[in-house]
Motif scaffolding. Structure first.
Motif, mmCIF file in Angstrom:
data_model
loop_
_atom_site.group_PDB
_atom_site.id
_atom_site.type_symbol
_atom_site.label_atom_id
_atom_site.label_comp_id
_atom_site.label_asym_id
_atom_site.label_seq_id
_atom_site.Cartn_x
_atom_site.Cartn_y
_atom_site.Cartn_z
ATOM 1 N N ILE A 194 36.337 49.954 51.461
ATOM 2 C CA ILE A 194 37.612 49.680 52.128
ATOM 3 C C ILE A 194 38.023 48.243 51.814
ATOM 4 C CG2 ILE A 194 38.827 49.628 54.333
ATOM 5 C CD1 ILE A 194 36.973 51.741 55.379
ATOM 6 N N ARG A 195 39.201 48.109 51.234
ATOM 7 C CA ARG A 195 39.673 46.776 50.871
ATOM 8 C C ARG A 195 40.445 46.164 52.034
ATOM 9 N NH1 ARG A 195 43.555 46.081 45.781
ATOM 10 N NH2 ARG A 195 45.190 46.945 47.091
ATOM 11 N N THR A 196 40.167 44.915 52.327
ATOM 12 C CA THR A 196 40.938 44.250 53.383
ATOM 13 C C THR A 196 42.363 44.053 52.859
ATOM 14 O OG1 THR A 196 40.272 42.036 52.675
ATOM 15 C CG2 THR A 196 38.880 43.116 54.317
ATOM 16 N N PHE A 197 43.303 43.825 53.786
ATOM 17 C CA PHE A 197 44.726 43.851 53.447
ATOM 18 C C PHE A 197 45.059 43.018 52.208
ATOM 19 C CE2 PHE A 197 45.304 44.169 58.271
ATOM 20 C CZ PHE A 197 45.264 45.552 58.236
ATOM 21 N N ASP A 198 45.689 43.665 51.234
ATOM 22 C CA ASP A 198 46.199 42.943 50.062
ATOM 23 C C ASP A 198 47.702 42.764 50.280
ATOM 24 O OD1 ASP A 198 46.831 41.878 47.639
ATOM 25 O OD2 ASP A 198 46.139 43.565 46.428
ATOM 26 N N LEU A 199 48.056 41.859 51.174
ATOM 27 C CA LEU A 199 49.473 41.638 51.494
ATOM 28 C C LEU A 199 50.013 40.492 50.652
ATOM 29 C CD1 LEU A 199 49.065 42.120 55.303
ATOM 30 C CD2 LEU A 199 50.158 43.684 53.695
ATOM 31 N N TRP A 257 51.209 33.395 48.180
ATOM 32 C CA TRP A 257 50.416 33.643 49.382
ATOM 33 C C TRP A 257 50.122 35.139 49.421
ATOM 34 C CZ3 TRP A 257 51.776 34.530 55.008
ATOM 35 C CH2 TRP A 257 50.760 34.055 55.840
ATOM 36 N N ARG A 258 48.969 35.503 48.920
ATOM 37 C CA ARG A 258 48.676 36.923 48.705
ATOM 38 C C ARG A 258 47.208 37.209 49.046
ATOM 39 N NH1 ARG A 258 48.283 40.505 43.117
ATOM 40 N NH2 ARG A 258 47.622 42.295 44.331
ATOM 41 N N ALA A 259 46.959 38.447 49.487
ATOM 42 C CA ALA A 259 45.609 39.016 49.578
ATOM 43 C C ALA A 259 44.666 38.168 50.448
ATOM 44 C CB ALA A 259 45.063 39.233 48.173
ATOM 45 N N ALA A 302 33.545 41.676 46.154
ATOM 46 C CA ALA A 302 34.738 40.941 45.727
ATOM 47 C C ALA A 302 35.455 41.720 44.649
ATOM 48 C CB ALA A 302 34.345 39.575 45.171
ATOM 49 N N MET A 303 36.775 41.756 44.743
ATOM 50 C CA MET A 303 37.538 42.279 43.615
ATOM 51 C C MET A 303 37.635 41.173 42.579
ATOM 52 S SD MET A 303 40.542 44.746 44.902
ATOM 53 C CE MET A 303 40.730 45.423 43.249
ATOM 54 N N ILE A 304 37.411 41.531 41.331
ATOM 55 C CA ILE A 304 37.540 40.550 40.254
ATOM 56 C C ILE A 304 38.860 40.876 39.562
ATOM 57 C CG2 ILE A 304 36.452 39.560 38.203
ATOM 58 C CD1 ILE A 304 34.748 39.245 40.737
ATOM 59 N N GLU A 305 39.834 40.013 39.819
ATOM 60 C CA GLU A 305 41.200 40.320 39.372
ATOM 61 C C GLU A 305 41.865 39.148 38.665
ATOM 62 O OE1 GLU A 305 43.245 43.199 42.199
ATOM 63 O OE2 GLU A 305 42.423 41.736 43.610
ATOM 64 N N THR A 306 41.147 38.030 38.587
ATOM 65 C CA THR A 306 41.740 36.862 37.915
ATOM 66 C C THR A 306 40.760 36.370 36.845
ATOM 67 O OG1 THR A 306 40.710 35.234 39.376
ATOM 68 C CG2 THR A 306 42.832 36.128 40.092
ATOM 69 N N ASN A 312 44.509 46.160 37.086
ATOM 70 C CA ASN A 312 45.978 46.038 37.144
ATOM 71 C C ASN A 312 46.370 44.569 37.259
ATOM 72 O OD1 ASN A 312 45.723 48.768 37.344
ATOM 73 N ND2 ASN A 312 46.207 48.883 39.518
ATOM 74 N N ASP A 313 45.671 43.868 38.127
ATOM 75 C CA ASP A 313 45.964 42.443 38.276
ATOM 76 C C ASP A 313 45.295 41.612 37.189
ATOM 77 O OD1 ASP A 313 47.758 42.027 40.438
ATOM 78 O OD2 ASP A 313 46.212 42.779 41.782
ATOM 79 N N LEU A 314 44.088 41.988 36.806
ATOM 80 C CA LEU A 314 43.397 41.195 35.775
ATOM 81 C C LEU A 314 44.247 41.123 34.493
ATOM 82 C CD1 LEU A 314 40.790 39.615 35.156
ATOM 83 C CD2 LEU A 314 39.886 41.694 34.119
ATOM 84 N N ASP A 369 54.022 40.069 34.062
ATOM 85 C CA ASP A 369 54.253 40.685 35.369
ATOM 86 C C ASP A 369 54.039 42.207 35.294
ATOM 87 O OD1 ASP A 369 55.367 41.783 37.642
ATOM 88 O OD2 ASP A 369 57.111 40.454 37.653
ATOM 89 N N ARG A 370 53.135 42.723 36.123
ATOM 90 C CA ARG A 370 52.823 44.152 36.043
ATOM 91 C C ARG A 370 53.982 45.045 36.461
ATOM 92 N NH1 ARG A 370 48.338 44.846 40.886
ATOM 93 N NH2 ARG A 370 49.071 46.974 41.172
ATOM 94 N N GLY A 371 54.974 44.485 37.185
ATOM 95 C CA GLY A 371 56.090 45.306 37.663
ATOM 96 C C GLY A 371 57.349 45.172 36.827
HETATM 97 MG MG MG Z 1 44.993 44.182 42.578
#
Ligand code: MG
Ligand code: PEP
Length: 593
Positions: A337-342, A363-365, A434-438, A460-462, A470-472
């Motif tokens: 379960i991932r904590t909020f990625d806001l 200001w994210r995640a 930990a998510m490794i995304e950077t 997706n973020d990595l 930009d992924r979007g």
């Molecule tokens: Mg991500």
């Protein structure tokens, strides 16, 4: 001559039907006479009545959504309910009526225009959603004030099956669609994570978004093909094209049937390497579907969808129930379960994130979680209470530094101690990953590995942070390439670090759902792959068809490649020796691409 247009695939499925162009337009406000001084208060009241009526309509749609689609999806209407009570919008309009003696229609239009211009400087998916919400309530309030009926969507699309074309769809319009008549959706705007795309997937209506100006080029009655898996539409197709897509649809269905048989076979390579094949889920209700598709647990539960669009954060009890439900759907199997990625592209109203120039760098995640201890603590307490109900593992998004892990661990320990003191039967131990995304986290992986129980690579973020793409952004889609050698080398660095430290290395980004990507990840000895429920069978097919040895050789070659093409072609060719990629290609690309 047919016209082919490519957009963003938002919900899978192939359909052929005539177009029905929907204009959910905000009515034009006529130039009205001014309001006499003694009529001003009556005009204010007329406006308040229209707002109350609009709110009642939104709530009715919200209740219907809760019944027909689900409680969580129904919350997407919270921002609209909230906007209709917003003091700035409502009192601002009333101020204009009183100061300028204008009619309510005009005053409301002015206020909405001001809101729009404040919001519209962003191309941000979540802000675009807010604009769509604003347009939705604007249309409702103005139609009421002007004595126009609510648009009767059912009447527009009853009878035959149609593909609905719109500039963009608001959630409340989408939810009124009847999947028996609206069998496809194509829109000019939108992203995969926009509320209407999420709803289209829940309603099982094939959908392509971000198609540019399709709503201006297509006319009512034009015949169309819509392929929601490839993200493509064909306007005025030839007989040959229709036949080709029918054939493709047939092949996709046949292939899906073949894959169903794999659901309960183990995910193990031909030479015996076990890979835990888990599911990504966005909503608690998807847990059962993931289980039925044969997932070995949940590799990523995106909890922020409990929160997005909410006026108030979900309480401990509600979160506890959601986490427990998912854990109980997978007895004896891991549920990550991932904590909020806001932040980034997900902005709940209650956080007041404010406008940022670069939200994905903002200001994210985990940064938000650590800065908002009350929001974070509520989530950690709910997770703590859910721990005894399964093999729950807690995962932190967008970790860049060891201190973020350690601060989270301290908070979790405090929450567990508190819960015990309150009489809850919660364990002392918990697994934290930990998510490794950077690229920063990737380069720090050997050190980070000593502070966590597992890694989960968010490709997706990595990819977006490594390539600065930009992924979007659909314009940059060609450059957003997970087969870029820099990305693949980072994946190798991370998996090596995790394996050397003896911790689990999972991959939960889209790369794991790509057959060629999965093949490379097997060769890097990723211990677990986590993909959307609809990709589970395909990826299991890949795992069961290849050998670790061959995958390892493919990785060795990939690490020597110097261009994305060289890398992708080499690995694809090796995978093609072990599996009929034609079947996959039927799903992932179209002939002639
Ligand atoms: Mg991500
Ligand atoms: C990722 O970044 O790869 C990931 C799985 O997280 P999300 O797509 O939710 O950002």
């Amino acid at each position: 001559m047919s016209v082919v247009r490519d957009g963003i695939p938002a919900a899978p499925g192939i359909v052929i039907a005539p177009a029905r162009v929907l204009r959910w337009e905000v009515p034009r406000v006529p130039h009205g006479a001014s309001v006499p001084p003694d009529g001003v208060e009556a005009e204010v009241q007329r406006f308040l009545d229209a707002c109350a009526y609009a709110q009642q309509r939104v709530r009715a749609v919200q209740e219907r959504t809760a019944r027909t689609v689900g409680e969580v999806e129904a919350r997407i209407f919270d921002p609209q309910v909230l906007m209709l009570e917003d003091a700035d919008l409502v009192q601002g309009t009333i101020g204009y009526i009183r100061e300028n003696h204008v009619m309510a229609e005009r005053a409301f239009e002015w206020r909405v225009l001001e809101w729009e211009s404040a919001l519209s400087h962003s191309s941000h998916p979540m802000i675009i959603d807010r604009l769509a919400d604003l347009a939705d309530i604007q249309a409702r309030v103005l139609r009421r004030l002007m004595g126009m009926p609510d648009p009767d969507l059912a009447a527009r699309v009853d009878g035959d099956k149609v593909i609905l074309i719109a500039h963009e769809l608001t959630p409340s319009v989408t939810v009124q669609l009847d999947p028996r008549h609206v069998i496809g959706i194509a829109t000019d705007l939108g992203t995969r994570t926009s509320h209407s795309a999420i709803l289209a997937r829940s309603l099982d209506i094939p959908c392509v978004v971000s198609l540019g100006n399709v709503s201006e080029t297509v006319r009512d009655g034009d015949e169309m093909i819509l392929d929601g898996r490839a993200g493509r539409i064909v306007i005025a197709p030839t007989e040959e094209e229709k036949e080709a897509y029918r054939q493709r649809d047939y092949l996709v269905r046949e292939w899906e049937q073949e894959l169903v048989l794999l659901a309960h076979l183990p995910a193990v390579t031909r030479d015996g390497l076990k890979v835990a094949l888990r599911s990504n889920i966005d909503l608690p209700g998807e847990a059962d579907s993931a289980h039925n598709h044969g997932a070995d647990g949940v590799g990523l539960y995106r909890t922020e969808f409990l929160v997005v669009g909410r006026a108030t954060p979900p309480g401990e009890e509600e979160q506890y129930a959601a986490y427990r439900k998912v854990a109980e759907a997978f007895p004896g199997q891991p549920v990550v379960i991932r904590t909020f990625d806001l932040g980034g592209d997900k902005f709940p109203a209650f956080l007041h994130i404010g406008r940022e120039e670069n939200p994905f760098l903002g200001w994210r995640a985990i940064r938000v979680c650590l800065d908002e201890p009350e929001v974070f603590r509520t989530q950690l307490r709910a997770l703590g209470r859910a721990l005894p109900h399964g093999d729950i593992r807690i995962m932190l998004p967008l970790v860049n530094e060891i201190s973020e892990v350690e601060r989270s661990r301290v908070l979790m320990r405090q929450c567990l101690a508190e819960l015990r003191a309150e009489g809850h039967d919660v364990p002392e131990q918990f697994r934290l990953g930990a998510m490794i995304e950077t690229p920063a986290a990737a380069m720090l992986a050997p050190e980070l590995a000593r502070h966590v129980d597992f890694f989960s690579i968010g490709t997706n973020d990595l990819v977006q942070y490594t390539l600065a793409v930009d992924r979007g952004n659909s314009r940059l889609a060609r450059l957003y390439n997970p087969f870029h050698p820099a990305v693949v080398r980072l994946l190798d660095v991370i998996t090596r670090a995790g394996n050397e430290a003896g911790i689990e290395v999972s991959v939960c980004g889209e790369f794991a759902a790509n057959p060629v990507g999965a093949f490379l990840l097997i060769g890097m000895k990723a211990t677990s792959l986590s993909v959307a429920p609809s990709s589970l069978a395909e990826i299991k097919k890949v795992i069961r068809s290849v050998t670790y040895e061959a995958a390892r050789e493919a990785v060795d070659e990939a690490l020597r490649a110097s261009t994305p093409d060289e890398l992708a072609v080499g690995v694809t060719e090796r995978l093609g020796r072990m599996i009929d990629l034609g079947k996959f290609n039927g799903l992932h690309s179209l002939s002639g691409d």
